[in-house]
Scaffold this motif. Sequence first.
Motif, PDB file in Angstrom:
ATOM      1  N   TRP A  92     -33.538  28.615  78.398  1.00  0.00           N
ATOM      2  CA  TRP A  92     -34.395  26.712  78.498  1.00  0.00           C
ATOM      3  C   TRP A  92     -34.826  26.960  78.650  1.00  0.00           C
ATOM      4  O   TRP A  92     -35.759  25.652  78.592  1.00  0.00           O
ATOM      5  N   GLY A  93     -36.036  27.339  77.484  1.00  0.00           N
ATOM      6  CA  GLY A  93     -37.582  26.944  76.975  1.00  0.00           C
ATOM      7  C   GLY A  93     -38.903  26.684  77.754  1.00  0.00           C
ATOM      8  O   GLY A  93     -39.224  26.155  78.455  1.00  0.00           O
ATOM      9  N   TYR A  94     -38.427  27.220  79.645  1.00  0.00           N
ATOM     10  CA  TYR A  94     -39.341  27.378  80.412  1.00  0.00           C
ATOM     11  C   TYR A  94     -38.861  28.170  81.541  1.00  0.00           C
ATOM     12  O   TYR A  94     -37.658  28.267  81.659  1.00  0.00           O
ATOM     13  N   PRO A  95     -39.733  29.148  82.306  1.00  0.00           N
ATOM     14  CA  PRO A  95     -39.332  30.401  83.269  1.00  0.00           C
ATOM     15  C   PRO A  95     -39.019  29.990  84.380  1.00  0.00           C
ATOM     16  O   PRO A  95     -38.332  30.606  85.560  1.00  0.00           O
ATOM     17  N   TYR A  96     -40.088  28.746  85.033  1.00  0.00           N
ATOM     18  CA  TYR A  96     -38.941  28.288  86.503  1.00  0.00           C
ATOM     19  C   TYR A  96     -37.728  27.099  86.441  1.00  0.00           C
ATOM     20  O   TYR A  96     -38.719  25.732  86.828  1.00  0.00           O
ATOM     21  N   VAL A  97     -36.912  27.711  85.641  1.00  0.00           N
ATOM     22  CA  VAL A  97     -35.295  26.615  86.477  1.00  0.00           C
ATOM     23  C   VAL A  97     -34.473  27.443  87.121  1.00  0.00           C
ATOM     24  O   VAL A  97     -35.136  28.491  87.197  1.00  0.00           O
ATOM     25  N   MET A  98     -33.523  26.300  87.176  1.00  0.00           N
ATOM     26  CA  MET A  98     -33.082  27.066  87.771  1.00  0.00           C
ATOM     27  C   MET A  98     -33.286  27.884  89.050  1.00  0.00           C
ATOM     28  O   MET A  98     -33.464  27.341  90.039  1.00  0.00           O
ATOM     29  N   GLU A  99     -32.604  29.424  89.516  1.00  0.00           N
ATOM     30  CA  GLU A  99     -33.567  29.283  90.662  1.00  0.00           C
ATOM     31  C   GLU A  99     -34.195  29.643  90.966  1.00  0.00           C
ATOM     32  O   GLU A  99     -35.504  29.720  92.312  1.00  0.00           O
ATOM     33  N   GLU A 100     -35.313  29.807  90.268  1.00  0.00           N
ATOM     34  CA  GLU A 100     -36.879  29.699  89.833  1.00  0.00           C
ATOM     35  C   GLU A 100     -37.681  28.920  90.109  1.00  0.00           C
ATOM     36  O   GLU A 100     -38.373  28.557  90.680  1.00  0.00           O
ATOM     37  N   ARG A 135     -47.870  31.768  75.068  1.00  0.00           N
ATOM     38  CA  ARG A 135     -48.765  31.364  76.028  1.00  0.00           C
ATOM     39  C   ARG A 135     -48.217  31.580  77.811  1.00  0.00           C
ATOM     40  O   ARG A 135     -48.297  32.470  78.404  1.00  0.00           O
ATOM     41  N   ARG A 136     -46.237  31.310  77.156  1.00  0.00           N
ATOM     42  CA  ARG A 136     -46.067  31.125  78.761  1.00  0.00           C
ATOM     43  C   ARG A 136     -45.686  33.091  79.334  1.00  0.00           C
ATOM     44  O   ARG A 136     -45.554  33.316  80.751  1.00  0.00           O
ATOM     45  N   ALA A 167     -36.013  20.831  71.405  1.00  0.00           N
ATOM     46  CA  ALA A 167     -36.336  21.334  70.491  1.00  0.00           C
ATOM     47  C   ALA A 167     -36.227  22.380  70.897  1.00  0.00           C
ATOM     48  O   ALA A 167     -37.299  22.656  72.135  1.00  0.00           O
ATOM     49  N   PRO A 168     -36.075  23.527  69.521  1.00  0.00           N
ATOM     50  CA  PRO A 168     -37.351  24.887  70.028  1.00  0.00           C
ATOM     51  C   PRO A 168     -38.164  25.173  70.299  1.00  0.00           C
ATOM     52  O   PRO A 168     -39.083  24.588  69.704  1.00  0.00           O
ATOM     53  N   VAL A 169     -38.221  25.652  71.034  1.00  0.00           N
ATOM     54  CA  VAL A 169     -39.723  26.181  71.932  1.00  0.00           C
ATOM     55  C   VAL A 169     -40.511  27.215  69.986  1.00  0.00           C
ATOM     56  O   VAL A 169     -40.175  27.864  70.222  1.00  0.00           O
ATOM     57  N   GLU A 170     -41.507  26.184  70.450  1.00  0.00           N
ATOM     58  CA  GLU A 170     -42.736  27.023  69.527  1.00  0.00           C
ATOM     59  C   GLU A 170     -42.816  28.869  69.821  1.00  0.00           C
ATOM     60  O   GLU A 170     -43.166  29.012  71.264  1.00  0.00           O
ATOM     61  N   GLU A 171     -43.016  29.333  69.128  1.00  0.00           N
ATOM     62  CA  GLU A 171     -43.363  30.794  68.922  1.00  0.00           C
ATOM     63  C   GLU A 171     -44.558  30.964  69.944  1.00  0.00           C
ATOM     64  O   GLU A 171     -45.445  32.051  70.686  1.00  0.00           O
ATOM     65  N   ASP A 197     -38.912  35.781  82.550  1.00  0.00           N
ATOM     66  CA  ASP A 197     -38.115  36.195  80.648  1.00  0.00           C
ATOM     67  C   ASP A 197     -37.026  35.708  80.067  1.00  0.00           C
ATOM     68  O   ASP A 197     -36.669  34.498  79.065  1.00  0.00           O
ATOM     69  N   ALA A 198     -36.088  35.637  81.220  1.00  0.00           N
ATOM     70  CA  ALA A 198     -34.346  34.836  80.323  1.00  0.00           C
ATOM     71  C   ALA A 198     -34.141  34.017  80.492  1.00  0.00           C
ATOM     72  O   ALA A 198     -33.515  32.945  79.839  1.00  0.00           O
ATOM     73  N   LEU A 199     -34.460  32.999  81.667  1.00  0.00           N
ATOM     74  CA  LEU A 199     -34.274  31.377  80.957  1.00  0.00           C
ATOM     75  C   LEU A 199     -36.279  30.531  80.246  1.00  0.00           C
ATOM     76  O   LEU A 199     -35.491  29.986  80.022  1.00  0.00           O
ATOM     77  N   LEU A 200     -36.526  31.236  80.034  1.00  0.00           N
ATOM     78  CA  LEU A 200     -37.574  30.900  78.890  1.00  0.00           C
ATOM     79  C   LEU A 200     -36.771  30.981  77.692  1.00  0.00           C
ATOM     80  O   LEU A 200     -36.858  29.869  77.086  1.00  0.00           O
TER      81      LEU A 200
END
Length: 213
Positions: free
Chosen positions: A145-153, A128-129, A119-123, A139-142
């Motif tokens: 994908w709904g979370y900032p610490y994914v993929m190369e992060e 908070r992130r 489900a989309p991340v709420e504002e 921020d672009a990953l957030l």
Amino acid sequence: MPPNGPLADFGASWLGWDVVQGCETRQPSLSGLRDITMTPRKYGFHGTLKPPFRLIQTRAIAELEQATSEMAASLAPAICDCLQLTTMGRFLALTPQGGAEAVQQVAQTCVRDLDGFRAPVEEQEMARRRAAGLSARQDALLVEWGYPYVMEEFRFHLTLSGRLPDAAIPTWTENVRRFLPDLPTPFVLDQIALCGEREDGRFEVIHRYKLTG
């Protein structure tokens, strides 16, 4: 989730929650242990591959289970040299050493292939992130994908504590070493687990899947 054995037993005991059995465990008799493990206790001993998300209303849990099963069947096991006790920021964790790129690939596949169930991340959560101070890429990953610490992060880890005062890190590192079993060499990630949040806020395993690709 580590397979059944000494490492899984250690993690359940150390954190005070057995995420596989869905029950509390008796922690080692160490002053302050319950306090420093309060944050990771909710989730149990695990290494996150896809960050927690709310199931979108248009999809059913059975569909998510089937998609996870099919994804696991397409993934080959990831093999690293070993696990090592490390400090990440100000918390303690076990992290893979040597060949962690293979684990990275498993995590990226989990994030990407199961995103249609999120489900989309709420504002409020987005704000908070962002308050933590994200880079432009995070921020672009957030947003994507709904979370900032994914993929190369992303950095795979099995959490053993919440944030610790700097002065307490050496003591708690030694405390962990006292109870830590022999760590697997090599470290093989050959299964993943789908977990869900219970009514009481704790997480519990729904199903395990072998990586057979």
